[in-house]
Design an enzyme around this catalytic site. Structure first.
Site, PDB file in Angstrom:
ATOM      1  N   TYR A  82      19.065  14.481   8.308  1.00 38.77           N
ATOM      2  CA  TYR A  82      19.813  13.582   8.856  1.00 38.77           C
ATOM      3  C   TYR A  82      19.372  13.457  10.287  1.00 38.77           C
ATOM      4  O   TYR A  82      18.655  14.224  10.701  1.00 38.77           O
ATOM      5  CB  TYR A  82      21.366  13.964   9.092  1.00 38.77           C
ATOM      6  CG  TYR A  82      21.753  15.204   9.849  1.00 38.77           C
ATOM      7  CD1 TYR A  82      22.191  15.014  11.223  1.00 38.77           C
ATOM      8  CD2 TYR A  82      21.462  16.383   9.323  1.00 38.77           C
ATOM      9  CE1 TYR A  82      22.274  16.271  11.763  1.00 38.77           C
ATOM     10  CE2 TYR A  82      21.784  17.452  10.015  1.00 38.77           C
ATOM     11  CZ  TYR A  82      22.227  17.348  11.375  1.00 38.77           C
ATOM     12  OH  TYR A  82      22.431  18.472  12.259  1.00 38.77           O
ATOM     13  N   CYS A  83      19.799  12.310  10.921  1.00 38.58           N
ATOM     14  CA  CYS A  83      19.414  12.044  12.258  1.00 38.58           C
ATOM     15  C   CYS A  83      20.841  11.411  12.867  1.00 38.58           C
ATOM     16  O   CYS A  83      21.996  11.612  12.267  1.00 38.58           O
ATOM     17  CB  CYS A  83      18.417  11.226  12.571  1.00 38.58           C
ATOM     18  SG  CYS A  83      18.435   9.392  11.873  1.00 38.58           S
ATOM     19  N   SER A  84      20.934  10.578  13.878  1.00 38.62           N
ATOM     20  CA  SER A  84      22.022  10.014  14.445  1.00 38.62           C
ATOM     21  C   SER A  84      22.642   9.077  13.205  1.00 38.62           C
ATOM     22  O   SER A  84      23.933   9.098  13.118  1.00 38.62           O
ATOM     23  CB  SER A  84      21.800   9.277  15.715  1.00 38.62           C
ATOM     24  OG  SER A  84      21.258  10.140  16.390  1.00 38.62           O
ATOM     25  N   ILE A 111      24.542  11.878  11.419  1.00 30.23           N
ATOM     26  CA  ILE A 111      25.696  12.578  11.935  1.00 30.23           C
ATOM     27  C   ILE A 111      27.029  11.854  12.530  1.00 30.23           C
ATOM     28  O   ILE A 111      27.954  12.387  12.612  1.00 30.23           O
ATOM     29  CB  ILE A 111      25.250  13.585  12.953  1.00 30.23           C
ATOM     30  CG1 ILE A 111      26.114  14.703  13.202  1.00 30.23           C
ATOM     31  CG2 ILE A 111      24.651  12.606  14.283  1.00 30.23           C
ATOM     32  CD1 ILE A 111      25.597  15.919  14.227  1.00 30.23           C
TER      33      ILE A 111
END
Length: 151
Positions: A82-84, A111
Protein backbone atom coordinates in the site's frame (compact mmCIF):
# COMPACT_ATOMS: atom_id res chain seq x y z
CA UNK A 1 -22.25 -0.38 -2.71
CA UNK A 2 -19.62 1.99 -4.06
CA UNK A 3 -19.93 5.54 -2.74
CA UNK A 4 -19.32 8.74 -4.66
CA UNK A 5 -15.79 9.16 -3.32
CA UNK A 6 -14.88 5.62 -4.32
CA UNK A 7 -16.07 6.31 -7.87
CA UNK A 8 -13.72 9.29 -7.93
CA UNK A 9 -10.88 7.16 -6.57
CA UNK A 10 -11.70 4.57 -9.22
CA UNK A 11 -11.25 7.19 -11.95
CA UNK A 12 -8.01 8.39 -10.39
CA UNK A 13 -6.58 4.86 -10.19
CA UNK A 14 -7.65 4.09 -13.75
CA UNK A 15 -5.74 7.16 -14.87
CA UNK A 16 -2.45 6.14 -13.20
CA UNK A 17 -2.57 2.35 -12.90
CA UNK A 18 -2.63 -0.52 -15.34
CA UNK A 19 -4.09 -2.96 -12.77
CA UNK A 20 -1.14 -5.25 -13.34
CA UNK A 21 -1.37 -6.06 -9.64
CA UNK A 22 -4.83 -7.09 -8.45
CA UNK A 23 -6.53 -4.78 -5.98
CA UNK A 24 -7.70 -5.88 -2.58
CA UNK A 25 -10.35 -3.76 -0.91
CA UNK A 26 -10.27 -2.50 2.66
CA UNK A 27 -13.50 -4.45 3.24
CA UNK A 28 -11.94 -7.70 2.05
CA UNK A 29 -8.95 -7.11 4.33
CA UNK A 30 -11.26 -6.77 7.31
CA UNK A 31 -12.71 -10.20 6.60
CA UNK A 32 -9.34 -11.91 6.98
CA UNK A 33 -6.12 -10.19 7.96
CA UNK A 34 -4.41 -13.37 9.14
CA UNK A 35 -1.13 -14.32 7.50
CA UNK A 36 -0.96 -11.14 5.44
CA UNK A 37 2.29 -9.25 5.13
CA UNK A 38 1.74 -5.52 4.71
CA UNK A 39 4.39 -3.55 2.84
CA UNK A 40 4.37 0.25 3.03
CA UNK A 41 5.56 1.74 -0.28
CA UNK A 42 5.60 5.35 0.89
CA UNK A 43 8.59 7.40 1.96
CA UNK A 44 10.09 7.07 5.45
CA UNK A 45 8.61 10.35 6.74
CA UNK A 46 5.14 9.20 5.66
CA UNK A 47 5.59 5.82 7.35
CA UNK A 48 6.80 7.40 10.60
CA UNK A 49 3.67 9.55 10.89
CA UNK A 50 1.38 6.53 10.48
CA UNK A 51 1.11 3.09 8.93
CA UNK A 52 -0.95 -0.08 9.09
CA UNK A 53 -0.35 -2.34 12.07
CA UNK A 54 2.80 -4.47 11.67
CA UNK A 55 3.52 -3.04 8.23
CA UNK A 56 7.06 -3.33 6.91
CA UNK A 57 8.52 -0.16 5.48
CA UNK A 58 9.94 -0.78 1.98
CA UNK A 59 9.79 2.74 0.56
CA UNK A 60 9.34 3.85 -2.99
CA UNK A 61 12.30 5.96 -4.11
CA UNK A 62 14.51 3.92 -1.78
CA UNK A 63 12.93 0.52 -2.55
CA UNK A 64 15.56 -2.22 -2.60
CA UNK A 65 14.42 -5.62 -3.81
CA UNK A 66 17.43 -7.43 -2.33
CA UNK A 67 16.77 -6.19 1.20
CA UNK A 68 13.04 -6.94 0.88
CA UNK A 69 13.79 -10.45 -0.42
CA UNK A 70 15.85 -11.14 2.73
CA UNK A 71 12.79 -10.35 4.85
CA UNK A 72 10.29 -12.16 2.60
CA UNK A 73 11.74 -15.56 1.92
CA UNK A 74 8.45 -17.33 1.13
CA UNK A 75 7.42 -16.25 -2.36
CA UNK A 76 3.92 -17.70 -1.79
CA UNK A 77 3.15 -15.42 1.17
CA UNK A 78 0.10 -13.18 0.84
CA UNK A 79 1.52 -9.67 0.43
CA UNK A 80 -0.52 -6.47 0.41
CA UNK A 81 1.41 -3.42 -0.76
CA UNK A 82 0.00 0.00 0.00
CA UNK A 83 0.85 3.68 -0.34
CA UNK A 84 -1.32 6.78 0.04
CA UNK A 85 -3.86 5.88 -2.66
CA UNK A 86 -2.59 2.79 -4.51
CA UNK A 87 -0.46 4.31 -7.27
CA UNK A 88 3.11 3.91 -5.99
CA UNK A 89 2.19 0.55 -4.48
CA UNK A 90 1.34 -0.85 -7.92
CA UNK A 91 4.90 -0.11 -9.07
CA UNK A 92 6.36 -1.90 -6.05
CA UNK A 93 3.92 -4.79 -6.53
CA UNK A 94 5.12 -5.15 -10.13
CA UNK A 95 8.73 -5.41 -8.93
CA UNK A 96 7.75 -8.10 -6.43
CA UNK A 97 5.77 -10.00 -9.07
CA UNK A 98 8.73 -9.84 -11.46
CA UNK A 99 10.93 -11.23 -8.67
CA UNK A 100 8.67 -14.28 -8.38
CA UNK A 101 6.27 -13.38 -5.58
CA UNK A 102 3.00 -15.05 -6.48
CA UNK A 103 0.41 -13.63 -4.09
CA UNK A 104 0.80 -9.84 -4.31
CA UNK A 105 -2.10 -7.39 -3.96
CA UNK A 106 -2.42 -3.61 -4.13
CA UNK A 107 -4.57 -2.01 -1.41
CA UNK A 108 -7.37 -0.19 -3.23
CA UNK A 109 -7.35 3.45 -2.14
CA UNK A 110 -4.27 2.88 0.03
CA UNK A 111 -3.88 4.04 3.60
CA UNK A 112 -6.19 7.00 2.82
CA UNK A 113 -9.11 4.65 2.14
CA UNK A 114 -8.17 2.59 5.19
CA UNK A 115 -8.37 5.70 7.38
CA UNK A 116 -11.45 7.00 5.54
CA UNK A 117 -13.22 3.86 6.78
CA UNK A 118 -12.24 4.77 10.37
CA UNK A 119 -9.82 1.90 10.80
CA UNK A 120 -6.85 2.13 13.14
CA UNK A 121 -3.47 3.30 11.96
CA UNK A 122 -0.33 3.45 14.08
CA UNK A 123 2.52 5.89 14.65
CA UNK A 124 6.22 5.12 14.95
CA UNK A 125 5.74 4.33 18.68
CA UNK A 126 3.12 1.67 17.89
CA UNK A 127 0.24 3.77 19.26
CA UNK A 128 -2.98 4.45 17.36
CA UNK A 129 -3.09 7.88 15.77
CA UNK A 130 -5.42 10.08 13.77
CA UNK A 131 -2.47 11.79 12.08
CA UNK A 132 -1.69 10.69 8.56
CA UNK A 133 0.87 11.99 6.14
CA UNK A 134 -1.18 13.38 3.27
CA UNK A 135 1.80 13.55 0.84
CA UNK A 136 0.75 16.85 -0.79
CA UNK A 137 -2.26 19.17 -0.96
CA UNK A 138 -3.14 17.69 -4.36
CA UNK A 139 -3.24 14.12 -3.09
CA UNK A 140 -4.36 15.03 0.43
CA UNK A 141 -7.84 15.93 -0.80
CA UNK A 142 -8.56 12.18 -0.99
CA UNK A 143 -8.10 11.81 2.77
CA UNK A 144 -11.48 12.52 4.37
CA UNK A 145 -10.79 11.37 7.96
CA UNK A 146 -7.91 12.07 10.29
CA UNK A 147 -5.43 14.87 10.73
CA UNK A 148 -3.49 15.70 7.58
CA UNK A 149 0.26 16.08 8.06
CA UNK A 150 2.34 17.49 5.19
CA UNK A 151 5.85 17.20 6.61
Amino acid sequence: MIGFSQNDISKLLQKYNSESIPYISVETLQEDKSNIIFLDAREKKEFQVSHLKNAIYVGYDSFNLDSVAKKLTNKNSKIVVYCSLGIRSEDIGEKLKKAGYKNVFNLYGGIFEYKNQNLSIYNSKGKTTDSIHAYSKTWGKWLKNGIKIYD
